[in-house]
Design a protein around this motif. Structure first.
Motif, PDB file in Angstrom:
ATOM      1  N   SER A 123       5.094 -13.733   2.280  1.00 41.84           N
ATOM      2  CA  SER A 123       3.956 -13.177   0.913  1.00 41.84           C
ATOM      3  C   SER A 123       2.748 -13.550   1.896  1.00 41.84           C
ATOM      4  CB  SER A 123       3.781 -14.095  -0.670  1.00 41.84           C
ATOM      5  OG  SER A 123       4.219 -15.848   0.308  1.00 41.84           O
ATOM      6  N   ALA A 124       2.926 -14.656   2.803  1.00 43.48           N
ATOM      7  CA  ALA A 124       1.440 -15.230   3.698  1.00 43.48           C
ATOM      8  C   ALA A 124       1.028 -14.467   4.267  1.00 43.48           C
ATOM      9  CB  ALA A 124       1.577 -16.508   5.199  1.00 43.48           C
ATOM     10  N   ILE A 125      -0.653 -13.570   3.472  1.00 39.40           N
ATOM     11  CA  ILE A 125      -0.814 -12.919   4.099  1.00 39.40           C
ATOM     12  C   ILE A 125      -2.007 -12.405   3.177  1.00 39.40           C
ATOM     13  CG2 ILE A 125       0.783 -10.564   3.553  1.00 39.40           C
ATOM     14  CD1 ILE A 125      -0.405  -9.216   1.008  1.00 39.40           C
ATOM     15  N   TYR A 126      -2.351 -11.238   4.619  1.00 43.23           N
ATOM     16  CA  TYR A 126      -4.286 -11.770   4.040  1.00 43.23           C
ATOM     17  C   TYR A 126      -5.005 -10.494   3.496  1.00 43.23           C
ATOM     18  CZ  TYR A 126      -8.805 -12.938   4.965  1.00 43.23           C
ATOM     19  OH  TYR A 126     -10.633 -13.520   5.155  1.00 43.23           O
ATOM     20  N   ASN A 127      -4.340  -9.515   3.187  1.00 41.95           N
ATOM     21  CA  ASN A 127      -4.740  -8.439   3.013  1.00 41.95           C
ATOM     22  C   ASN A 127      -3.711  -7.779   2.710  1.00 41.95           C
ATOM     23  OD1 ASN A 127      -5.632  -6.771   4.923  1.00 41.95           O
ATOM     24  ND2 ASN A 127      -7.413  -7.921   5.421  1.00 41.95           N
ATOM     25  N   SER A 141      -5.865 -11.117  -0.082  1.00 43.83           N
ATOM     26  CA  SER A 141      -4.815 -11.651  -0.935  1.00 43.83           C
ATOM     27  C   SER A 141      -5.535 -12.040  -1.822  1.00 43.83           C
ATOM     28  CB  SER A 141      -4.710 -12.847   0.087  1.00 43.83           C
ATOM     29  OG  SER A 141      -5.133 -14.015   0.523  1.00 43.83           O
ATOM     30  N   SER A 142      -5.993 -12.392  -2.670  1.00 42.90           N
ATOM     31  CA  SER A 142      -6.977 -13.133  -4.351  1.00 42.90           C
ATOM     32  C   SER A 142      -6.922 -12.114  -5.158  1.00 42.90           C
ATOM     33  CB  SER A 142      -8.217 -14.023  -3.283  1.00 42.90           C
ATOM     34  OG  SER A 142      -9.259 -13.083  -3.026  1.00 42.90           O
ATOM     35  N   GLN A 143      -6.885 -10.983  -4.925  1.00 48.97           N
ATOM     36  CA  GLN A 143      -7.146  -9.489  -5.514  1.00 48.97           C
ATOM     37  C   GLN A 143      -6.115  -8.702  -6.042  1.00 48.97           C
ATOM     38  OE1 GLN A 143      -9.614  -6.770  -3.090  1.00 48.97           O
ATOM     39  NE2 GLN A 143     -11.229  -7.392  -3.940  1.00 48.97           N
ATOM     40  N   VAL A 166       0.964  -5.013   6.060  1.00 49.69           N
ATOM     41  CA  VAL A 166      -0.343  -6.430   5.500  1.00 49.69           C
ATOM     42  C   VAL A 166      -0.698  -7.072   6.680  1.00 49.69           C
ATOM     43  CG1 VAL A 166       1.131  -6.014   3.546  1.00 49.69           C
ATOM     44  CG2 VAL A 166       2.407  -7.531   5.416  1.00 49.69           C
ATOM     45  N   LEU A 167      -1.689  -8.292   6.301  1.00 52.07           N
ATOM     46  CA  LEU A 167      -2.041  -9.099   7.674  1.00 52.07           C
ATOM     47  C   LEU A 167      -1.608  -9.925   7.059  1.00 52.07           C
ATOM     48  CD1 LEU A 167      -4.186  -8.680  10.211  1.00 52.07           C
ATOM     49  CD2 LEU A 167      -5.920  -9.071   8.546  1.00 52.07           C
TER      50      LEU A 167
END
Lengths: 119, 112
Positions: free
Chosen positions: B28-32, B52-54, B92-93
């Motif tokens: 789950s450690a993703i940027y986008n 990731s915040s959206q 995923v990034l």
């Protein structure tokens, strides 16, 4: 030409041949990537170049040799390939690529790919 | 190592039906997270990118949701058309290594 272009679009080669794939980007980007897409498998990152320097070699066999003479051009030189190397080879570019101490989240733009068949 | 899974691998629907494509990821450690479209023998075209915040992003008939904590994203395509036939890839990034990890894709066929 705009975006990311790749030539040739299709290539058939024997295992003893030597050939090269070419990628050119017209986006003013500084990072370029080679990916391999085999049937029904996820894209695999092969190489990354950032400002003409190779920053990533994802354990790719030496029969694949990349070259990045400038930020707009990327080549993949092929020699003594195996039938299992048959795949779609995709090139991508982005503004910058992540390097040690300089992370990048820039979007990658992809070329149309070269369909390679090794007999 | 991040693993991205897309289910189903293939989907065939009649024109007009809504499409639901699923993507799951193990770290789950993703940027986008990004959804791409790929036409046969062609490169990738970016459709939607979710930070990731959206929780979701929308573009026309496309809507993508993201539940980072459970490692899932869903792409909805409303009122499908034959022109929507393509392979849809999820990527995923990673926020640790900033590497893009792809799923194998879902191949969609919309029947006229």
């Amino acid at each position: 030409e705009t975006g990311v272009t790749q030539t040739p679009r299709h290539l058939v080669m024997g295992m003893t041949n030597k050939k090269s794939l070419k990628c050119e980007q017209h986006l003013g980007h500084n990072a370029m990537y080679w990916y391999k897409q085999s049937a029904k498998k996820p894209l695999e990152l092969m190489f990354v170049y950032n400002f003409k320097e190779q920053t990533e070699n994802n354990s790719v066999p030496s029969r694949f040799s990349p070259e990045c003479p400038n930020s707009s051009h990327l080549f993949l030189h092929l020699h003594t390939l195996q039938p299992e190397d048959s795949a779609l080879y995709l090139c991508a570019s982005s503004q910058e690529a992540p390097t040690a101490g300089a992370y990048s989240t820039d979007t990658q733009y992809f070329g149309p790919g070269t369909r390679l068949t090794v007999l | 190592k991040q693993e991205v899974t897309q289910i189903p691998a293939a989907l065939s629907v009649p024109e007009g039906e809504n499409l639901v494509l699923n993507c799951s990821f193990t770290d789950s450690a993703i940027y986008n997270l990004q959804w791409f479209r790929q036409d046969p023998g062609k490169g990738l075209t970016s459709l939607l990118l979710i930070q990731s915040s959206q929780r979701e992003q929308t573009s026309g008939r496309l809507n993508a949701s993201l539940d980072k904590s459970s490692g899932r994203s869903t792409l909805y395509i409303a009122a499908s058309q034959p022109g929507d036939s393509a392979t849809y890839l999820c990527a995923v990034l990673g926020s640790n290594d900033y590497k893009l990890s792809f799923g194998a894709g879902t191949t969609v066929t919309v029947r006229a």
